[in-house]
Design an enzyme around this catalytic site. Structure first.
Site, PDB file in Angstrom:
ATOM      1  N   SER A 121       0.801  -0.805   0.037  1.00 19.97           N
ATOM      2  CA  SER A 121      -0.010   0.478  -0.164  1.00 19.97           C
ATOM      3  C   SER A 121       0.671   0.975   0.010  1.00 19.97           C
ATOM      4  O   SER A 121       0.242   1.856  -0.183  1.00 19.97           O
ATOM      5  CB  SER A 121      -1.248  -0.103   0.986  1.00 19.97           C
ATOM      6  OG  SER A 121      -0.004  -0.142   2.378  1.00 19.97           O
ATOM      7  N   HIS A 142      -2.591  -2.834  -6.067  1.00 21.47           N
ATOM      8  CA  HIS A 142      -3.006  -2.955  -4.487  1.00 21.47           C
ATOM      9  C   HIS A 142      -4.673  -2.915  -4.579  1.00 21.47           C
ATOM     10  O   HIS A 142      -5.630  -1.998  -4.997  1.00 21.47           O
ATOM     11  CB  HIS A 142      -2.458  -1.722  -4.403  1.00 21.47           C
ATOM     12  CG  HIS A 142      -2.980  -1.380  -3.073  1.00 21.47           C
ATOM     13  ND1 HIS A 142      -3.339   0.116  -2.659  1.00 21.47           N
ATOM     14  CD2 HIS A 142      -3.181  -1.658  -1.911  1.00 21.47           C
ATOM     15  CE1 HIS A 142      -3.951   0.122  -1.772  1.00 21.47           C
ATOM     16  NE2 HIS A 142      -3.800  -0.796  -0.809  1.00 21.47           N
ATOM     17  N   GLU A 154      -5.402  -0.275  -7.514  1.00 18.36           N
ATOM     18  CA  GLU A 154      -4.560   0.634  -8.265  1.00 18.36           C
ATOM     19  C   GLU A 154      -4.097  -0.329  -8.174  1.00 18.36           C
ATOM     20  O   GLU A 154      -2.961  -1.177  -8.229  1.00 18.36           O
ATOM     21  CB  GLU A 154      -3.902   1.264  -6.889  1.00 18.36           C
ATOM     22  CG  GLU A 154      -4.781   2.807  -5.990  1.00 18.36           C
ATOM     23  CD  GLU A 154      -4.019   3.055  -4.969  1.00 18.36           C
ATOM     24  OE1 GLU A 154      -4.620   4.561  -4.328  1.00 18.36           O
ATOM     25  OE2 GLU A 154      -3.711   2.277  -4.075  1.00 18.36           O
ATOM     26  N   ASN A 192      -4.164   6.609  -0.900  1.00 24.89           N
ATOM     27  CA  ASN A 192      -2.981   6.852   0.541  1.00 24.89           C
ATOM     28  C   ASN A 192      -2.588   8.104   0.748  1.00 24.89           C
ATOM     29  O   ASN A 192      -2.312   8.834   1.699  1.00 24.89           O
ATOM     30  CB  ASN A 192      -2.578   5.537   0.621  1.00 24.89           C
ATOM     31  CG  ASN A 192      -3.433   4.191   1.315  1.00 24.89           C
ATOM     32  OD1 ASN A 192      -4.199   4.466   1.314  1.00 24.89           O
ATOM     33  ND2 ASN A 192      -2.628   3.317   1.430  1.00 24.89           N
TER      34      ASN A 192
END
Length: 592
Positions: A121, A142, A154, A192
């Site tokens: 991540s 991800h 992702e 993130n």
């Protein structure tokens, strides 16, 4: 034509790895799942069996489909069993050293065309890929937790990842029923990178005692429509996980806004990791429980005992815009007599007409009777002279967002409004104390920041200056509750809570686009699908207006002098070019 992946390996069967294996097997893929020991295999098998049993109970899978799904997963303790895999997805703990070792071993086992993907991540895909002899065939893939439920994936390309590899992985993710977004290799990727800067800022606000945890969370839920407040979300994610992600982001970006707030390290050291330990920013009724229980930091019911509440029956509103007429409607609906002041009789009558039009829509929808509409309108009196506000118990200023104009209004109100009346401003970013300083009664001045449209939006930010009296704050809180709003309290700093958290996040998204790291559509999808936000950042910017957004960002930068808050040059250029968003038909996107 996209490549077929008939056999896929999954390395690591924790919550994420088990979820990924389930997603793969659901779509007919043969899965070879590898763990380090028997206990790991049994734990992973248990995750998948429990998850698929729940799916059967909810009629999302039949018993036969579940049996077929489970039959497609082979468990192993040896990476050598991945030799025939077309794609291998690594989902082990977030350690670069561990991941590098696994990728190096896999490189010597799988065929030369096999693609190696990491579910990391936040770690660098480039740094993982250099430990293989095939960095062009290494990619980030991800998934979001829980993988069987959340749609976003992702797909992270490095500077050497082969274009065909990215295209094949994107097509495969779509075949799995996911919504893939593609981006470059930067700490935090899209979701993130944008999410954790915002979360870290919220922690810093809490740490400085600028606002309570309850008010910070309520502000973002009711002001922005977020599914969870930032501190509750951190408790769900785990404070240790959040700290690691922020540390990784800071190591790459050297952006001070990514440096973990010091209180995070203190809480981790004390074992307060969030829901998984039963305590984080909030206290829960047990480890892994979502149920919050009262603790020493929980606000007392009824607010400050012993602080008197001023009587408010008659409310004045200064202004004729959408916010002014919306606030007038809010108070008149709840039985208050309202004086709506404009600069001319025509404008005052037109403002009351706006309220009537709003109420007429409610009548047409069957949400309001004609009798109630007429009673509400009957409680609103148009006015032109400031003297007509003299006997109001509360006067709310809702004029243009220019300090000189607001100060002139407050100076005029100070001369005519009776002693003991509360004077409030609806400013969204200007200093409330500057309005208070234009009066001889700064202790009676408070910020009441309603959100647009005022009759619908629940949140009101109550902004206290260093001079605001305690009974004024208590009265404002009680009034907000009486008219059906959710009041949150904060100090008199630029942006208050919502804008101070929201606009740096929006600015980060613009910088991400500006750097060609990811496209606007992918960034919007990542935040809506991956984080459950009601709108992506570019959708929201175009709705708010790029000129309005730029003004707020400049205000925040001028107050905090934080380099990371400096408005992105791309935003400045779009505003200069007249691309202001939906209101001009062109912003980050073109509108018909």
């Amino acid at each position: 034509m996209a490549r077929e992946f008939s056999t896929v390996g999954v390395v690591g069967l924790g919550t994420m790895g088990a979820g990924i294996a389930e997603v793969l097997a659901r779509t007919g893929v043969q899965v070879v799942a590898v763990e380090v020991d028997d206990a790991g295999v049994e734990r992973g098998r248990g995750h998948i069996e429990h998850s698929t049993s729940r799916a059967v109970a909810k009629d999302k899978l039949t018993d036969a489909e579940r049996d077929a799904l489970l039959g497609r997963i082979t468990y192993s303790l040896s990476l050598a069993d991945l030799a025939a895999a077309d794609l291998v997805i690594e989902a082990i703990p977030e350690s670069l050293e561990l991941k590098a070792r696994i990728f190096s071993e896999l490189d010597g086992i799988v065929g030369p065309e096999t693609i190696l993907a990491s579910n990391t991540s936040s770690l660098s895909i480039t740094e993982i890929g250099v430990h293989t002899g095939r960095p062009g065939k290494v990619v980030g893939l991800h998934f979001f937790n829980p993988a069987p439920v959340l749609k976003l994936t992702e797909v992270v390309r490095t500077v050497v990842t082969e274009p065909d590899v990215v295209a094949d992985v994107v097509a495969f993710a779509e075949k799995l029923g996911k919504e893939p977004v593609v981006m470059g290799d930067r700490a935090g990727f899209i979701a993130n990178a944008l999410l954790f800067g915002y979360l870290n800022h919220a922690v810093a606000m809490y740490e400085s005692k600028y606002a309570t945890r309850e008010d910070l969370d309520a502000a973002m839920r009711f002001g922005c429509g977020y599914p969870m407040g930032p501190l509750a979300l951190l408790d769900l994610i785990g404070l240790d996980t959040a700290y690691e992600i922020l540390e990784t982001m800071y190591a790459q970006s050297r952006n001070r806004l990514h440096a973990p707030a010091p209180i995070l390290k203190q809480m981790i050291t004390a074992g307060l990791l969030g829901r998984k330990t039963g305590r984080g920013f909030y206290t829960y009724d047990g480890p892994d429980s979502p149920n919050v229980v009262a603790d020493a930091h929980t606000p007392a019911a009824g607010g400050d005992a012993g602080v008197s509440i001023r009587e408010v029956q008659r409310v004045g509103v200064v202004g004729t815009g959408t916010m002014a007429t919306g606030i007038a409607e809010v108070f008149a609906r709840k039985g208050f007599d309202v004086v709506l002041r404009a600069r001319s009789t025509d404008k005052a009558e037109a403002a009351v007409g706006k309220v009537r039009k709003s109420l007429d829509r409610q009548v047409a929808k069957g949400k309001l009777s004609e009798e109630d509409r007429d009673a509400i309108i009957g409680r609103i009196s148009p006015a032109v002279e400031f003297e007509e506000l003299a006997d109001c118990d509360l006067v709310i200023e809702a004029v243009a967002e220019e300090l000189a104009i607001k100060q002139a209004v407050f100076g005029a109100l100070d001369e005519v409004v009776k002693p003991g009346a509360i004077l409030a401003t609806t400013t969204s970013s200007l200093p409330v104390i500057e309005c208070a300083a234009a009066t001889s009664r700064p202790s009676d001045v408070v910020g009441l920041h309603f959100f647009n449209p005022a009759p619908i939006m629940k949140l009101v930010e109550i902004v206290e200056t260093i001079s605001t009296a305690a009974d004024v704050i208590a009265t404002a809180h009680a009034l907000c509750e009486k008219v059906g709003k959710v009041p949150v309290h904060c100090g008199d700093r630029a942006g208050f809570i919502v804008n101070a958290l929201l606009f740096p996040y929006l600015n980060d998204a613009i910088k991400m686009l500006e750097a060609h790291y990811a496209g606007a559509d992918d960034i919007d999808s990542a935040m809506k699908v991956g984080c459950g936000l009601p709108m992506g950042p570019f959708e929201l910017l175009d709705v708010v207006g790029l000129d309005v957004s730029l003004a707020i960002e400049r205000t925040l930068y001028n107050e905090y002098r934080e380099a990371g808050y400096a408005p992105a040059p791309l935003l400045e250029h779009l505003v200069t070019a007249g691309r202001l968003g939906r209101k001009t038909g062109k912003g980050f996107r073109d509108y018909s």
